[in-house]
Design a protein around this motif. Structure first.
Motif, PDB file in Angstrom:
ATOM      1  N   ARG A 193     -20.392 -27.272  -3.462  1.00  0.00           N
ATOM      2  CA  ARG A 193     -20.598 -27.784  -2.726  1.00  0.00           C
ATOM      3  C   ARG A 193     -21.808 -28.931  -2.097  1.00  0.00           C
ATOM      4  NH1 ARG A 193     -24.610 -23.359  -0.071  1.00  0.00           N
ATOM      5  NH2 ARG A 193     -22.361 -22.738  -0.006  1.00  0.00           N
ATOM      6  N   HIS A 194     -22.121 -29.609  -3.548  1.00  0.00           N
ATOM      7  CA  HIS A 194     -22.811 -30.847  -3.813  1.00  0.00           C
ATOM      8  C   HIS A 194     -21.634 -31.812  -3.838  1.00  0.00           C
ATOM      9  CE1 HIS A 194     -27.014 -29.421  -2.473  1.00  0.00           C
ATOM     10  NE2 HIS A 194     -26.623 -28.350  -3.719  1.00  0.00           N
ATOM     11  N   GLY A 195     -20.546 -32.258  -4.190  1.00  0.00           N
ATOM     12  CA  GLY A 195     -19.210 -32.542  -4.316  1.00  0.00           C
ATOM     13  C   GLY A 195     -18.999 -33.192  -6.296  1.00  0.00           C
ATOM     14  N   VAL A 196     -19.748 -32.290  -7.248  1.00  0.00           N
ATOM     15  CA  VAL A 196     -19.913 -32.125  -8.608  1.00  0.00           C
ATOM     16  C   VAL A 196     -18.275 -31.940  -8.782  1.00  0.00           C
ATOM     17  CG1 VAL A 196     -20.807 -31.607 -10.440  1.00  0.00           C
ATOM     18  CG2 VAL A 196     -21.917 -32.029  -8.276  1.00  0.00           C
ATOM     19  N   ASP A 197     -17.566 -32.706  -9.786  1.00  0.00           N
ATOM     20  CA  ASP A 197     -16.229 -32.531  -9.962  1.00  0.00           C
ATOM     21  C   ASP A 197     -16.414 -31.948 -11.559  1.00  0.00           C
ATOM     22  OD1 ASP A 197     -13.885 -31.898 -11.089  1.00  0.00           O
ATOM     23  OD2 ASP A 197     -13.156 -34.601 -11.523  1.00  0.00           O
ATOM     24  N   VAL A 198     -16.715 -30.272 -11.899  1.00  0.00           N
ATOM     25  CA  VAL A 198     -16.862 -29.782 -13.491  1.00  0.00           C
ATOM     26  C   VAL A 198     -15.124 -29.167 -14.069  1.00  0.00           C
ATOM     27  CG1 VAL A 198     -18.567 -28.881 -12.133  1.00  0.00           C
ATOM     28  CG2 VAL A 198     -16.695 -26.697 -11.647  1.00  0.00           C
ATOM     29  N   GLY A 199     -14.180 -30.068 -13.430  1.00  0.00           N
ATOM     30  CA  GLY A 199     -13.185 -29.602 -13.869  1.00  0.00           C
ATOM     31  C   GLY A 199     -13.145 -28.166 -13.632  1.00  0.00           C
ATOM     32  N   ASP A 200     -11.208 -28.044 -13.934  1.00  0.00           N
ATOM     33  CA  ASP A 200     -10.638 -27.076 -13.864  1.00  0.00           C
ATOM     34  C   ASP A 200     -10.350 -25.686 -14.589  1.00  0.00           C
ATOM     35  OD1 ASP A 200      -9.521 -25.479 -11.938  1.00  0.00           O
ATOM     36  OD2 ASP A 200      -7.581 -25.771 -12.284  1.00  0.00           O
ATOM     37  N   ASP A 201     -10.977 -24.834 -14.581  1.00  0.00           N
ATOM     38  CA  ASP A 201     -11.137 -24.335 -16.034  1.00  0.00           C
ATOM     39  C   ASP A 201     -10.905 -22.611 -15.582  1.00  0.00           C
ATOM     40  OD1 ASP A 201     -10.731 -22.805 -18.256  1.00  0.00           O
ATOM     41  OD2 ASP A 201     -12.871 -23.292 -19.074  1.00  0.00           O
ATOM     42  N   THR A 202      -9.417 -22.331 -14.841  1.00  0.00           N
ATOM     43  CA  THR A 202      -9.697 -21.312 -13.852  1.00  0.00           C
ATOM     44  C   THR A 202      -8.482 -20.553 -15.199  1.00  0.00           C
ATOM     45  OG1 THR A 202      -7.340 -21.660 -14.315  1.00  0.00           O
ATOM     46  CG2 THR A 202      -8.404 -21.972 -12.310  1.00  0.00           C
ATOM     47  N   ALA A 203      -8.750 -20.318 -16.436  1.00  0.00           N
ATOM     48  CA  ALA A 203      -8.976 -19.405 -17.278  1.00  0.00           C
ATOM     49  C   ALA A 203      -9.652 -18.692 -17.827  1.00  0.00           C
ATOM     50  CB  ALA A 203      -8.407 -19.842 -19.042  1.00  0.00           C
ATOM     51  N   ALA A 204     -11.350 -19.307 -17.880  1.00  0.00           N
ATOM     52  CA  ALA A 204     -12.753 -19.048 -17.583  1.00  0.00           C
ATOM     53  C   ALA A 204     -13.431 -18.196 -16.292  1.00  0.00           C
ATOM     54  CB  ALA A 204     -13.425 -20.212 -17.848  1.00  0.00           C
ATOM     55  N   GLU A 205     -12.473 -19.331 -15.232  1.00  0.00           N
ATOM     56  CA  GLU A 205     -13.486 -18.397 -13.806  1.00  0.00           C
ATOM     57  C   GLU A 205     -12.362 -17.537 -13.871  1.00  0.00           C
ATOM     58  OE1 GLU A 205     -12.582 -21.521 -11.674  1.00  0.00           O
ATOM     59  OE2 GLU A 205     -13.552 -22.681 -13.470  1.00  0.00           O
ATOM     60  N   ALA A 206     -11.277 -16.580 -13.875  1.00  0.00           N
ATOM     61  CA  ALA A 206     -10.210 -15.762 -13.829  1.00  0.00           C
ATOM     62  C   ALA A 206     -10.626 -14.112 -13.597  1.00  0.00           C
ATOM     63  CB  ALA A 206      -9.105 -15.782 -14.612  1.00  0.00           C
ATOM     64  N   ASP A 207     -11.332 -12.996 -13.724  1.00  0.00           N
ATOM     65  CA  ASP A 207     -11.811 -12.132 -13.533  1.00  0.00           C
ATOM     66  C   ASP A 207     -11.164 -11.180 -14.027  1.00  0.00           C
ATOM     67  OD1 ASP A 207     -13.711  -9.519 -11.634  1.00  0.00           O
ATOM     68  OD2 ASP A 207     -13.776 -10.306 -13.572  1.00  0.00           O
ATOM     69  N   GLU A 208     -10.623 -11.698 -15.463  1.00  0.00           N
ATOM     70  CA  GLU A 208      -9.815 -10.197 -16.131  1.00  0.00           C
ATOM     71  C   GLU A 208     -10.526  -8.887 -16.006  1.00  0.00           C
ATOM     72  OE1 GLU A 208      -8.056 -14.338 -18.413  1.00  0.00           O
ATOM     73  OE2 GLU A 208      -8.770 -12.985 -19.517  1.00  0.00           O
ATOM     74  N   ALA A 213     -19.677  -9.656 -16.597  1.00  0.00           N
ATOM     75  CA  ALA A 213     -19.867  -9.476 -15.171  1.00  0.00           C
ATOM     76  C   ALA A 213     -20.768 -10.286 -14.772  1.00  0.00           C
ATOM     77  CB  ALA A 213     -19.997  -7.696 -14.317  1.00  0.00           C
ATOM     78  N   VAL A 214     -21.848 -10.523 -15.743  1.00  0.00           N
ATOM     79  CA  VAL A 214     -23.623 -10.584 -15.285  1.00  0.00           C
ATOM     80  C   VAL A 214     -22.463 -13.079 -15.003  1.00  0.00           C
ATOM     81  CG1 VAL A 214     -25.868 -11.220 -16.002  1.00  0.00           C
ATOM     82  CG2 VAL A 214     -24.933  -9.504 -15.971  1.00  0.00           C
ATOM     83  N   ALA A 215     -22.367 -12.957 -16.668  1.00  0.00           N
ATOM     84  CA  ALA A 215     -21.930 -14.283 -16.821  1.00  0.00           C
ATOM     85  C   ALA A 215     -20.849 -14.913 -15.446  1.00  0.00           C
ATOM     86  CB  ALA A 215     -21.319 -14.401 -17.894  1.00  0.00           C
ATOM     87  N   GLN A 216     -20.003 -14.133 -15.045  1.00  0.00           N
ATOM     88  CA  GLN A 216     -19.006 -14.480 -13.878  1.00  0.00           C
ATOM     89  C   GLN A 216     -19.779 -14.319 -12.277  1.00  0.00           C
ATOM     90  OE1 GLN A 216     -15.551 -14.655 -14.430  1.00  0.00           O
ATOM     91  NE2 GLN A 216     -16.099 -15.773 -12.363  1.00  0.00           N
ATOM     92  N   ASP A 217     -20.669 -13.857 -12.319  1.00  0.00           N
ATOM     93  CA  ASP A 217     -22.014 -13.751 -11.384  1.00  0.00           C
ATOM     94  C   ASP A 217     -22.480 -15.371 -11.426  1.00  0.00           C
ATOM     95  OD1 ASP A 217     -21.090 -12.020 -10.431  1.00  0.00           O
ATOM     96  OD2 ASP A 217     -22.953 -10.635 -10.449  1.00  0.00           O
TER      97      ASP A 217
END
Length: 63
Positions: A47-62, A32-36
């Motif tokens: 917000r600053h237009g930085v492309d960070v890739g698309d890693d939705t697996a790591a971002e999904a709140d499982e 939870a802390v890491a997800q925050d």
């Protein structure tokens, strides 16, 4: 690549790794802390237009 861009990408990368490690360890609190942290890092980067890739697996709140 500017210093801010590089730092933002590193912050997102590190946060994604922390989420994955915490989930792998089964530590719900650390996950939870890491997800925050990841959510905040992504918000700032986008917000600053930085492309960070698309890693939705790591971002999904499982959980």
């Amino acid at each position: 690549m500017g210093g801010f861009t590089e730092a933002a990408r590193k912050r997102v990368h590190d946060a994604r790794a922390a989420v994955a490690a915490a989930r792998e360890a089964g530590d719900a609190y650390e996950a939870a802390v890491a997800q925050d942290e990841l959510d905040d890092a992504l918000r700032v980067a986008r917000r600053h237009g930085v492309d960070v890739g698309d890693d939705t697996a790591a971002e999904a709140d499982e959980g």
